[in-house]
Design an enzyme around this catalytic site. Structure first.
Site, mmCIF file in Angstrom:
data_model
loop_
_atom_site.group_PDB
_atom_site.id
_atom_site.type_symbol
_atom_site.label_atom_id
_atom_site.label_comp_id
_atom_site.label_asym_id
_atom_site.label_seq_id
_atom_site.Cartn_x
_atom_site.Cartn_y
_atom_site.Cartn_z
ATOM 1 N N VAL A 480 7.554 -45.457 2.785
ATOM 2 C CA VAL A 480 8.415 -46.339 1.992
ATOM 3 C C VAL A 480 7.625 -47.529 1.456
ATOM 4 O O VAL A 480 7.709 -47.863 0.271
ATOM 5 C CB VAL A 480 9.616 -46.825 2.830
ATOM 6 C CG1 VAL A 480 10.466 -47.806 2.031
ATOM 7 C CG2 VAL A 480 10.459 -45.639 3.277
ATOM 8 N N ALA A 509 1.243 -56.350 5.872
ATOM 9 C CA ALA A 509 0.842 -56.143 7.269
ATOM 10 C C ALA A 509 1.253 -54.763 7.723
ATOM 11 O O ALA A 509 2.291 -54.236 7.310
ATOM 12 C CB ALA A 509 1.483 -57.204 8.173
ATOM 13 N N LYS A 586 16.354 -49.624 10.510
ATOM 14 C CA LYS A 586 17.693 -49.549 11.112
ATOM 15 C C LYS A 586 17.754 -50.127 12.520
ATOM 16 O O LYS A 586 18.836 -50.492 12.998
ATOM 17 C CB LYS A 586 18.127 -48.068 11.177
ATOM 18 C CG LYS A 586 18.316 -47.419 9.844
ATOM 19 C CD LYS A 586 18.645 -45.952 9.979
ATOM 20 C CE LYS A 586 17.419 -45.115 10.281
ATOM 21 N NZ LYS A 586 16.461 -45.060 9.158
ATOM 22 N N VAL A 616 21.242 -46.998 5.587
ATOM 23 C CA VAL A 616 22.265 -45.971 5.801
ATOM 24 C C VAL A 616 22.063 -44.739 4.933
ATOM 25 O O VAL A 616 22.067 -43.621 5.427
ATOM 26 C CB VAL A 616 23.675 -46.563 5.561
ATOM 27 C CG1 VAL A 616 24.743 -45.467 5.564
ATOM 28 C CG2 VAL A 616 23.989 -47.576 6.644
ATOM 29 N N LEU A 620 21.540 -45.340 -2.028
ATOM 30 C CA LEU A 620 22.956 -45.287 -2.385
ATOM 31 C C LEU A 620 23.659 -46.583 -1.977
ATOM 32 O O LEU A 620 23.439 -47.108 -0.886
ATOM 33 C CB LEU A 620 23.642 -44.103 -1.698
ATOM 34 C CG LEU A 620 23.116 -42.703 -2.048
ATOM 35 C CD1 LEU A 620 23.946 -41.646 -1.347
ATOM 36 C CD2 LEU A 620 23.143 -42.477 -3.549
ATOM 37 N N GLY A 671 8.205 -35.410 2.629
ATOM 38 C CA GLY A 671 8.431 -36.805 2.944
ATOM 39 C C GLY A 671 9.878 -37.147 3.213
ATOM 40 O O GLY A 671 10.266 -38.324 3.217
ATOM 41 N N ASP A 685 19.001 -40.670 14.362
ATOM 42 C CA ASP A 685 18.947 -41.403 13.103
ATOM 43 C C ASP A 685 20.336 -41.478 12.458
ATOM 44 O O ASP A 685 20.773 -42.538 12.007
ATOM 45 C CB ASP A 685 17.950 -40.726 12.158
ATOM 46 C CG ASP A 685 17.768 -41.499 10.864
ATOM 47 O OD1 ASP A 685 17.337 -42.657 10.929
ATOM 48 O OD2 ASP A 685 18.084 -40.941 9.792
ATOM 49 N N LYS A 689 22.891 -44.766 11.801
ATOM 50 C CA LYS A 689 23.496 -45.055 10.492
ATOM 51 C C LYS A 689 25.023 -45.136 10.607
ATOM 52 O O LYS A 689 25.652 -46.028 10.017
ATOM 53 C CB LYS A 689 23.087 -43.969 9.492
ATOM 54 C CG LYS A 689 21.600 -43.969 9.147
ATOM 55 C CD LYS A 689 21.243 -42.794 8.244
ATOM 56 C CE LYS A 689 19.763 -42.808 7.872
ATOM 57 N NZ LYS A 689 19.370 -41.660 7.036
#
Length: 833
Positions: A480, A509, A586, A616, A620, A671, A685, A689
């Site tokens: 990301v 960093a 998250k 989340v 979106l 990815g 995960d 969320k």
């Protein structure tokens, strides 16, 4: 004014402080003398005035030899400058300097004998600086071909005997100038600034900005059309360049704006300088000696006609704020009048006062070195009221800074004050007191000294820049973070030109390396440059000191693109420093309920943004949509969602006949998953969320409250290397192929869904459920493609047709675009335009 009227030029100490600058001064005077009558006012060379003060103090202590050593320093500077310009006349000029300074040596000897230096004696000592520089400048002009003559200011400017800060007798001064100038002929008069004399001939000095004041008085007396102050800057800037790198010279100001700036202590202006110019309609121009082609700043009766003209931000530092509050107010109390009279009697300068509408409280801003004298004066004046407890004990806040906006156009528009205070509040700067004059040319406020830099930069950007500067400190350069840097490279120019936002990465960093540059890092090759940095200590605690630097930059934002679990304390430290946080992480939002609430409350308490839309469903707008539903009073009855784009992709591959092991590897290679797919396949995960969404509804739940069915059984997720785990998934290919086979006859689709039912709270039934479902035809999840995600909100207002948000829900580029959108959201909120 006629074309033959005088013009006056004043040269400051820095302009005549070195041979190179002095040569430029000679050229400028020679050039302008050809255009018509010209008078020159000059300050002491370089640091001469400070040296003379030092010599007087040494002599007062009886240290004559040391004092004479300082005089030798003054002589050396003068001789060096003069002989460098005319080596052939070096010996006569050096001898001239010695003759000029001989009386100073005798004066210091007398002071050392008596161990007393009266204000009158100190003025005599200080006068030698201007006397030497003006005498030498006149001789150098003559030697370079420009007719010039030294004109002693003590025979021109008449003052009272307030030594150190004498008051000028304007009428007598005008009379003297007009009478004596009649005999000057065509030569350029070179007049020492800062010094004058009483009616009986005793030397006086004019105090702070005295040479500028001399120039204004000379211009008034001679009927000049313009005064040009030559200095070492390009003009009066929109802010202090030492605080604001984007500050720039203001081309045109009115006399009123100049007077307002002088009143709040701008170094290049002084009220005494401005008043003679205003009274006589004389223009003032500030220019740079070494850049004579630059027009500088013009201050006149007209000012700029540009409706978008810049606003000046002036600061006065090292102040103290004294607060007086009355418990019982009577008509006879006259708080403001009594307080100011007491301070005036104690010779305390008051930079600002702010009184409540009913007179119940008063805030007074004074120089910090005078705070105890000010406190004593006020306590003495209010002693009876303090004894009767009609007045609260005086409050003192120090150090503070007086921040002032000055612009003629302020009184011609609306919401200037709103923009001013909104900009400060948006970055967490507390306003301790404020005031606005009747002219509406200026508005001032008091801020804590520690907030000076951020207050000035933020205000300057809000009023003067075509673009909003934003300072980003990015944590993480992985999937990301790397994509975000790529998008910043691609979008920087477009965002600046079309949207007025200048994004600047000041820090980067990862888990072991850190780069930080307040002026901004070049985005080209940034990741490689980070890798070459010496390895530092692991963890986020070492980043806290950098937050102190970040907070002082325009719109500081900490951007977290990591999956680190120890960042919540770093967020807290950022919030406390007025730093905004944009996060794709998250984990802080899945902390125990009390810790999560404390984190969010800290952001709210410090008036900073904490945006985490991408936590989340990637880019979106799920959290924002949910927040709007709640804010508008709708009641959310059910949330159904496919919250993992990676697992959604795997489900689609399974439905197309692709084996589980192959589908998982493909998702990772694209990815879509975390680097270790078990994070996705465990369902943890999705559970986080779903928990984040539930908490947005105010539901005090924790991860342990989630009824979680892993996508892949926990027994298959052994603690082994990732590659070995991926190979081990082959053992499950048959089982998942069978799950798919069960779906085909009924036309259903295998989906991994989260379901949040607020009505279950307190019933003993889980509010949040996460697990595999067979989605029937028509269900929002049934026709999801690729890595799409969806969230469906069934509410009181959206009951028959749930409100659904759907789109790409995985991938570094998509998530990074969501992070960028959150950054822009902060920027545009603060821009306020």
């Amino acid at each position: 004014m006629s074309s033959t009227s005088f013009r006056v030029m004043k040269f400051g100490g820095s302009s005549v402080g070195s041979p190179r600058r002095l040569r430029q001064v000679l050229e400028l005077i020679g050039l302008h003398a050809k255009a018509g009558p010209l008078a020159v006012v000059v300050s002491a060379m370089g640091d001469t005035t400070d040296w003379l003060l030092e010599a007087a103090e040494l002599a007062t202590r009886g240290e004559l030899e040391e004092a004479l050593t300082v005089v030798a320093r003054v002589a050396h500077l003068a001789k060096t400058n003069a002989t460098a310009l005319h080596p052939a006349r070096g010996t006569p000029l050096a001898a001239r300097v010695d003759r000029l300074l001989a009386p100073l040596q005798q004066l210091l000897q007398g002071i050392s004998l008596t161990r007393e230096c009266s204000p009158a004696s100190r003025d005599k000592v200080l006068a030698f600086g201007e006397w030497v520089s003006s005498t030498l400048l006149a001789e150098l002009l003559e030697a370079s071909g420009t007719p010039a003559a030294f004109r002693d200011a003590r025979q021109l400017l008449v003052t009272d005997d307030t030594f150190g800060n004498a008051r000028v007798d304007v009428a007598r001064t005008r009379e003297q100038l007009q009478r004596q100038s009649a005999g000057w002929g065509a030569s350029v008069p070179v007049i020492p600034g800062f010094i004058a004399a009483t009616v009986d001939g005793r030397t006086t000095t004019l105090g702070r900005n005295g040479s500028d004041y001399t120039a204004a008085l000379v211009a008034q007396g001679l009927g000049a059309s313009e005064v040009t102050v030559w200095t070492d800057v390009l003009g009066l800037h929109t802010a202090d360049p030492d605080l604001v790198s984007d500050a720039y010279p203001v081309p045109h100001l009115t006399h009123g704006e100049g007077l307002e700036l002088a009143a709040v202590g701008v170094r290049m202006l002084h009220p005494r300088t401005m008043i003679p110019l205003i009274e006589s309609g004389i223009s003032l121009r500030i220019r740079n000696t070494m850049h004579p082609d630059h027009p500088g700043t013009l201050i006149d009766a007209i000012g700029s006609r540009d409706g978008q003209r810049p606003t000046c931000i002036a600061t006065r530092e090292d102040l103290a704020l004294l607060g007086i509050e009355v418990r019982k107010l009577s008509d006879q109390f006259q708080l403001g009048e009594r307080a100011l009279a007491a301070l005036r009697a104690s010779r305390v300068t008051v930079w600002m006062t702010a009184q409540s509408a009913n007179g119940q409280s008063l805030a007074v801003v004074v120089p910090r070195p005078d705070v105890e004298r000010a406190r004593a004066a006020l306590e003495t004046e209010l002693s009876q009221e303090l004894a009767r407890r009609e007045v609260e004990p005086l409050g003192v806040r120090q150090p503070v800074t007086l921040l002032t906006l000055v612009a003629e156009a302020m009184g011609q528009g609306v919401n200037v004050a709103g923009r001013f205070f909104s900009a400060l509040g948006a970055v967490g700067v507390g306003v301790r007191a404020s005031a606005q004059g009747a002219s509406s040319r200026s508005i001032s406020c008091v801020v804590d000294a520690a907030d000076t830099a951020i207050a000035v930069r933020t205000t300057h950007a809000a009023f003067n820049l075509a673009h909003q500067q934003v300072s980003l400190f990015l944590l993480g350069k992985g999937t990301v973070g790397g994509q975000l840097l790529a998008q910043l490279r691609a979008q920087q120019d477009l965002l600046r030109e079309r949207h007025g936002i200048a994004l600047r990465v000041v820090g980067l960093a990862d888990s072991r390396h850190t780069l930080f540059e307040p002026a901004g890092l070049s985005l080209e090759g940034l990741e490689e440059r980070l890798a070459r940095v010496d390895r530092g200590e692991p963890g986020t605690r070492t980043l806290v000191p950098l937050l102190d630097e970040l907070r002082r930059l325009p719109v500081p934002i900490l951007v977290d693109c990591t999956a680190a679990g120890d960042v919540a304390p770093l967020y807290t430290e950022a919030f406390r420093r007025g730093v905004h946080v944009v996060a794709a992480n998250k984990l802080p939002l899945a902390l125990p309920w009390a810790e999560r609430e404390a984190l969010v409350a800290e952001a709210r308490r410090n008036h900073v943004a904490y945006h985490y839309e991408t936590t989340v469903a990637s880019s979106l707008p799920v959290i924002d949509t949910l927040a709007n539903l709640v804010r508008t009073g709708d009641t959310v009855r059910l949330i159904t969602a496919s919250l993992s784009g990676s697992v959604g992709y795997i489900c689609n591959e399974l439905m197309a006949g692709v084996p589980l092991s192959v589908a998982v590897r493909a998702a990772r290679d694209r990815g879509f998953t975390e680097s270790d797919p078990r994070e996705d396949l465990s369902g943890a995960d999705v559970a986080r969320k779903a928990l984040i969404l539930a908490r947005e509804l105010g539901l005090p739940l924790s991860l342990s409250d989630v009824a979680l069915e892993p996508f892949v059984p926990a027994s298959a997720q052994a603690d082994e290397p990732t590659e070995a785990f991926l190979r081990g998934l082959r053992a499950l290919d048959g089982e998942y192929a069978e799950k798919v086979a069960h779906c085909h006859p009924s036309g259903t689709t295998l989906r991994y869904l989260a379901r949040i039912d607020p009505s279950k709270l307190g019933t003993g039934t889980p509010v949040i459920r996460v697990g595999l479902h067979a989605a029937e035809v028509g269900h929002p999840a049934a026709d999801l493609r690729g890595s799409e995600s969806f969230v469906s909100f069934t509410t009181t207002r959206h009951s028959d047709f749930p409100l659904t948000v759907r789109g790409a829900g995985a991938g570094g580029a998509v998530t990074a675009s969501g992070v960028l959108a959150d950054i822009l959201r902060v920027s545009q909120t603060l821009r306020g335009r």
